[in-house]
Scaffold this motif. Structure first.
Motif, short mmCIF file in Angstrom:
data_model
loop_
_atom_site.label_atom_id
_atom_site.label_comp_id
_atom_site.label_asym_id
_atom_site.label_seq_id
_atom_site.Cartn_x
_atom_site.Cartn_y
_atom_site.Cartn_z
N GLY A 1 33.11 66.90 65.24
CA GLY A 1 32.41 65.66 65.54
C GLY A 1 32.16 64.79 64.31
O GLY A 1 31.61 63.70 64.42
N ARG A 2 32.58 65.29 63.12
CA ARG A 2 32.36 64.52 61.89
C ARG A 2 33.69 64.00 61.35
O ARG A 2 34.75 64.58 61.63
N THR A 3 33.60 62.94 60.58
CA THR A 3 34.80 62.39 59.96
C THR A 3 34.65 62.42 58.45
O THR A 3 33.66 61.94 57.91
N LEU B 1 38.40 58.20 70.42
CA LEU B 1 38.94 59.48 70.86
C LEU B 1 38.16 60.62 70.23
O LEU B 1 37.96 61.66 70.84
N GLN B 2 37.69 60.40 69.01
CA GLN B 2 36.92 61.46 68.37
C GLN B 2 35.62 61.72 69.12
O GLN B 2 35.25 62.86 69.37
N SER B 3 34.95 60.65 69.53
CA SER B 3 33.66 60.90 70.17
C SER B 3 33.89 61.55 71.52
O SER B 3 33.10 62.35 71.99
N GLU B 4 35.03 61.25 72.15
CA GLU B 4 35.32 61.87 73.44
C GLU B 4 35.63 63.36 73.30
O GLU B 4 35.17 64.18 74.07
N PHE B 5 36.43 63.72 72.30
CA PHE B 5 36.86 65.12 72.17
C PHE B 5 36.00 65.92 71.21
O PHE B 5 36.24 67.10 71.00
N ASN B 6 35.05 65.25 70.53
CA ASN B 6 34.23 65.91 69.52
C ASN B 6 35.07 66.62 68.46
O ASN B 6 34.75 67.69 67.98
N SER B 7 36.21 66.01 68.12
CA SER B 7 37.09 66.63 67.12
C SER B 7 36.52 66.40 65.72
O SER B 7 35.74 65.49 65.50
N ALA B 8 36.98 67.26 64.81
CA ALA B 8 36.74 67.01 63.38
C ALA B 8 37.90 66.14 62.91
O ALA B 8 39.05 66.41 63.27
N VAL B 9 37.60 65.09 62.16
CA VAL B 9 38.67 64.17 61.75
C VAL B 9 38.68 64.04 60.23
O VAL B 9 37.62 63.89 59.60
#
Ligand SMILES: Nc1ncnc2c1ncn2[C@@H]1O[C@H](COP(=O)(O)OP(=O)(O)OP(=O)(O)O)[C@@H](O)[C@H]1O
Ligand code: SF4
Ligand SMILES: [Mg+2]
Length: 357
Positions: A52-54, A218-226
């Motif tokens: 969830g962080r970039t 897309l990051q906020s949707e998938f909670n990915s680390a970017v």
């Protein structure tokens, strides 16, 4: 004896070095032996990143940004690279893992948006077919379902008429559309770690802004680390929670984006900040951007690698000429590798640097 599970667990000694962050890179070194000597592209890099962080990784050309990201994805194996250190992803160590295992994680668990979309896409295959292939490697679905998913993804990244454009070849797409298609390919398996390497170079400003919005959405949707890699601090100002500044294969400053924009402490970061374009200010009123060019990674200067270009070298001499500065915490979450005393750095920032930015 009957004990609750938690109690049993507390009896097991914790390994000191068990990773707790989602991505935990420790003392990563990636060196390439060449005819001219050993290229130390990445030389002792450590950082962490949570879901969830970039994280923005910033530095001039040749500072080791792309080699770092390819290293995390395990793409240097077989290139005669000498790799050491650890890359923990969700509790699994990848530097020592088998190439097959890392390949399986690529696409599913981690994916990359490359600097040059043409290098990531095969010119002879239709865009849609390439997304279908990437999707089917990790998902047991029929070709028809995968094609539907590819059309959905192309639509989501803003390709107009996706059900028709899915059958185009990469060269039929504009630069911005190819970049979007590559994002669609990278995101087709909902990767938990997304690495975007210069996602906006070679795109015009409007398309750049759209691509950055897309990554954020897309990051906020998938909670990915970017991880966003760029030489342009303006890009990370928009996107990143945290920033890592690299110089000659090493980290020189790391902290929250807010901290780096309001209280940077490394002379190299000051140079990068002063190189950012400002529309509201005349050039002559501002600090001179960093003089000279980055060093060869075969002959990195002794001591602080930045010293030949640093305006404040004399203030830290002679240590800066002989001793490599290590990353040291200057305030919670903010680390700097510079021999100047923290109070001196803050004074220089407040009196000499910030007023001219
Ligand atoms: N396979 C390789 N063999 C030898 N040297 C390499 C190899 N790959 C990269 N390098 C060198 O490693 C250094 C770091 O390269 P890298 O591509 O990581 O820079 P970068 O920070 O991404 O720069 P840019 O902003 O231009 O993309 C460069 O000096 C490059 O020439
Ligand atoms: S250690 Fe010295 S030369 Fe290096 S960045 Fe700090 S002030 Fe400049
Ligand atoms: Mg690069």
């Amino acid at each position: 004896m009957n004990r609750p599970v938690e109690e049993w667990a507390s009896l097991v000694p914790m390994e000191d070095d068990a990773p707790t962050a989602f991505l935990d890179v420790r003392d990563l070194r990636i060196h390439f032996p060449t005819d001219d000597g050993l290229v130390k592209s990445v030389d002792g890099l450590s950082f962490t990143l949570e879901r969830g962080r970039t994280l923005g990784i910033v530095g001039e050309s040749g500072s080791g940004k792309s080699v770092t990201s390819l290293g995390i994805l395990g793409l240097h194996k077989g290139q005669h690279a000498r790799i050491s250190g650890q890359v923990w992803l969700d509790g699994e160590e990848l530097v020592g893992a088998s190439p097959e295992h890392v390949r399986r994680l690529r696409g599913k668990k981690m994916a990359m948006i490359f600097q040059d979309p043409l290098s990531a896409m095969h010119p002879f295959y239709k865009v849609g077919d390439q997304i279908v292939e990437a999707y089917r490697v990790h998902n047991e679905v029929s070709k028809k379902q995968a094609r539907k998913h590819a059309i959905d993804m192309l639509g989501r990244v803003g390709i107009p008429q996706p059900s028709e454009r899915v059958d185009d070849y990469p060269h039929q797409f504009s630069g911005g559309m190819r970049q979007r298609a590559m994002i669609a390919m990278a995101l087709s398996c909902d990767p938990e770690l997304l690495i975007a390497d210069e996602p906006t170079t070679a795109l015009d400003v409007t398309v750049q802004a759209q691509i950055l919005d897309l990554v954020r959405e897309l990051q906020s949707e998938f909670n990915s680390a970017v991880m966003v890699i760029t030489h342009d601090l303006g890009v990370v100002a928009e996107l990143a929670d945290d920033i890592l500044v690299m110089y000659a294969g090493k980290a020189v400053e790391q902290g929250s984006a807010r901290e780096l924009f309001t209280a940077a402490e490394h002379p190299y970061t000051w140079g990068l900040l002063s190189s950012m374009p400002r529309l509201d200010r005349d050039r002559q009123d501002r600090l001179v951007p960093i003089a000279g060019s980055p060093p060869s990674l075969i002959n990195v200067p002794e001591g602080c690698a930045f010293h030949p270009r640093c305006r404040f070298c004399e203030l830290s001499a002679p240590r800066s000429l002989t001793e490599v500065p290590v990353m040291t915490e200057t305030s919670p979450g903010h680390r700097v590798a510079c021999h100047l005393e923290p109070a001196e750095r803050r004074r220089l920032w407040a009196e000499e640097v910030q007023p001219l930015l």
